[in-house]
Design a protein around this motif. Structure first.
Motif, PDB file in Angstrom:
ATOM      1  N   VAL A   1       0.866  -1.172   0.000  1.00 34.83           N
ATOM      2  CA  VAL A   1       0.000   0.000   0.000  1.00 34.83           C
ATOM      3  C   VAL A   1       0.904   1.224   0.000  1.00 34.83           C
ATOM      4  N   LYS A   2       0.339   2.349  -0.299  1.00 34.12           N
ATOM      5  CA  LYS A   2       1.101   3.588  -0.247  1.00 34.12           C
ATOM      6  C   LYS A   2       0.680   4.339   1.009  1.00 34.12           C
ATOM      7  N   ILE A   3       1.658   4.703   1.840  1.00 37.36           N
ATOM      8  CA  ILE A   3       1.390   5.435   3.077  1.00 37.36           C
ATOM      9  C   ILE A   3       2.177   6.730   3.036  1.00 37.36           C
ATOM     10  N   ASN A   4       1.464   7.838   3.052  1.00 36.75           N
ATOM     11  CA  ASN A   4       2.071   9.171   2.979  1.00 36.75           C
ATOM     12  C   ASN A   4       3.063   9.275   1.824  1.00 36.75           C
ATOM     13  N   GLY A   5       2.682   8.707   0.676  1.00 34.86           N
ATOM     14  CA  GLY A   5       3.484   8.825  -0.525  1.00 34.86           C
ATOM     15  C   GLY A   5       4.554   7.766  -0.719  1.00 34.86           C
ATOM     16  N   ALA A   6       4.805   6.913   0.270  1.00 30.31           N
ATOM     17  CA  ALA A   6       5.835   5.884   0.169  1.00 30.31           C
ATOM     18  C   ALA A   6       5.185   4.500   0.135  1.00 30.31           C
ATOM     19  N   VAL A   7       5.723   3.619  -0.681  1.00 27.88           N
ATOM     20  CA  VAL A   7       5.216   2.253  -0.751  1.00 27.88           C
ATOM     21  C   VAL A   7       5.635   1.504   0.504  1.00 27.88           C
ATOM     22  N   ALA A   8       4.679   0.802   1.120  1.00 30.73           N
ATOM     23  CA  ALA A   8       4.943   0.039   2.345  1.00 30.73           C
ATOM     24  C   ALA A   8       4.371  -1.358   2.188  1.00 30.73           C
ATOM     25  N   GLU A   9       5.076  -2.325   2.743  1.00 31.77           N
ATOM     26  CA  GLU A   9       4.623  -3.709   2.751  1.00 31.77           C
ATOM     27  C   GLU A   9       3.901  -3.948   4.073  1.00 31.77           C
ATOM     28  N   ILE A  10       2.652  -4.419   4.004  1.00 30.93           N
ATOM     29  CA  ILE A  10       1.891  -4.722   5.216  1.00 30.93           C
ATOM     30  C   ILE A  10       1.295  -6.125   5.094  1.00 30.93           C
ATOM     31  N   GLN A  11       0.835  -6.649   6.204  1.00 33.77           N
ATOM     32  CA  GLN A  11       0.195  -7.966   6.209  1.00 33.77           C
ATOM     33  C   GLN A  11      -1.140  -7.900   5.470  1.00 33.77           C
ATOM     34  N   ASP A  12      -1.493  -9.010   4.841  1.00 33.47           N
ATOM     35  CA  ASP A  12      -2.826  -9.109   4.244  1.00 33.47           C
ATOM     36  C   ASP A  12      -3.861  -9.034   5.358  1.00 33.47           C
ATOM     37  N   ASP A  13      -5.039  -8.565   5.032  1.00 31.52           N
ATOM     38  CA  ASP A  13      -6.159  -8.534   5.969  1.00 31.52           C
ATOM     39  C   ASP A  13      -5.983  -7.529   7.104  1.00 31.52           C
ATOM     40  N   TYR A  14      -5.161  -6.513   6.904  1.00 32.27           N
ATOM     41  CA  TYR A  14      -4.987  -5.462   7.907  1.00 32.27           C
ATOM     42  C   TYR A  14      -6.143  -4.480   7.839  1.00 32.27           C
ATOM     43  N   SER A  15      -6.559  -4.009   8.996  1.00 31.78           N
ATOM     44  CA  SER A  15      -7.485  -2.889   9.071  1.00 31.78           C
ATOM     45  C   SER A  15      -6.654  -1.631   9.342  1.00 31.78           C
ATOM     46  N   ILE A  16      -7.288  -0.496   9.296  1.00 33.20           N
ATOM     47  CA  ILE A  16      -6.595   0.747   9.638  1.00 33.20           C
ATOM     48  C   ILE A  16      -6.130   0.694  11.093  1.00 33.20           C
ATOM     49  N   ASP A  17      -6.965   0.185  11.994  1.00 33.12           N
ATOM     50  CA  ASP A  17      -6.562   0.040  13.400  1.00 33.12           C
ATOM     51  C   ASP A  17      -5.314  -0.837  13.535  1.00 33.12           C
ATOM     52  N   ASP A  18      -5.242  -1.949  12.788  1.00 27.36           N
ATOM     53  CA  ASP A  18      -4.063  -2.819  12.823  1.00 27.36           C
ATOM     54  C   ASP A  18      -2.817  -2.048  12.406  1.00 27.36           C
ATOM     55  N   LEU A  19      -2.935  -1.278  11.351  1.00 29.77           N
ATOM     56  CA  LEU A  19      -1.810  -0.502  10.847  1.00 29.77           C
ATOM     57  C   LEU A  19      -1.338   0.514  11.890  1.00 29.77           C
ATOM     58  N   LEU A  20      -2.274   1.202  12.520  1.00 32.70           N
ATOM     59  CA  LEU A  20      -1.909   2.182  13.543  1.00 32.70           C
ATOM     60  C   LEU A  20      -1.240   1.509  14.732  1.00 32.70           C
TER      61      LEU A  20
END
Length: 66
Positions: free
Chosen positions: A3-22
């Protein structure tokens, strides 16, 4: 997934919610505003809204001053 976070590409786990990311990024939910693909997301949806590949997020920290 990527996903892109604040303009930078980031690798995150599948099935993440916004709360998980925070949680993983150690960002307190009471001092941020989340924009997902150009739209502001209400806090009550952060736990149930799952992120998708190629989503673009802007995480804006609220800073008080005076």
């Amino acid at each position: 997934m990527q996903v892109k976070i604040n303009g930078a590409v980031a690798e995150i786990q599948d099935d993440y919610s916004i709360d998980d990311l925070l949680l993983v990024r150690k960002l307190p939910r009471d001092v941020v505003i989340i924009e997902l693909n150009g739209d502001i997301v209400k806090r009550e949806k952060w736990g149930s809204l799952k992120l998708n590949p190629s989503d673009s997020l802007e995480i804006i920290r609220i800073i008080g001053g005076g």
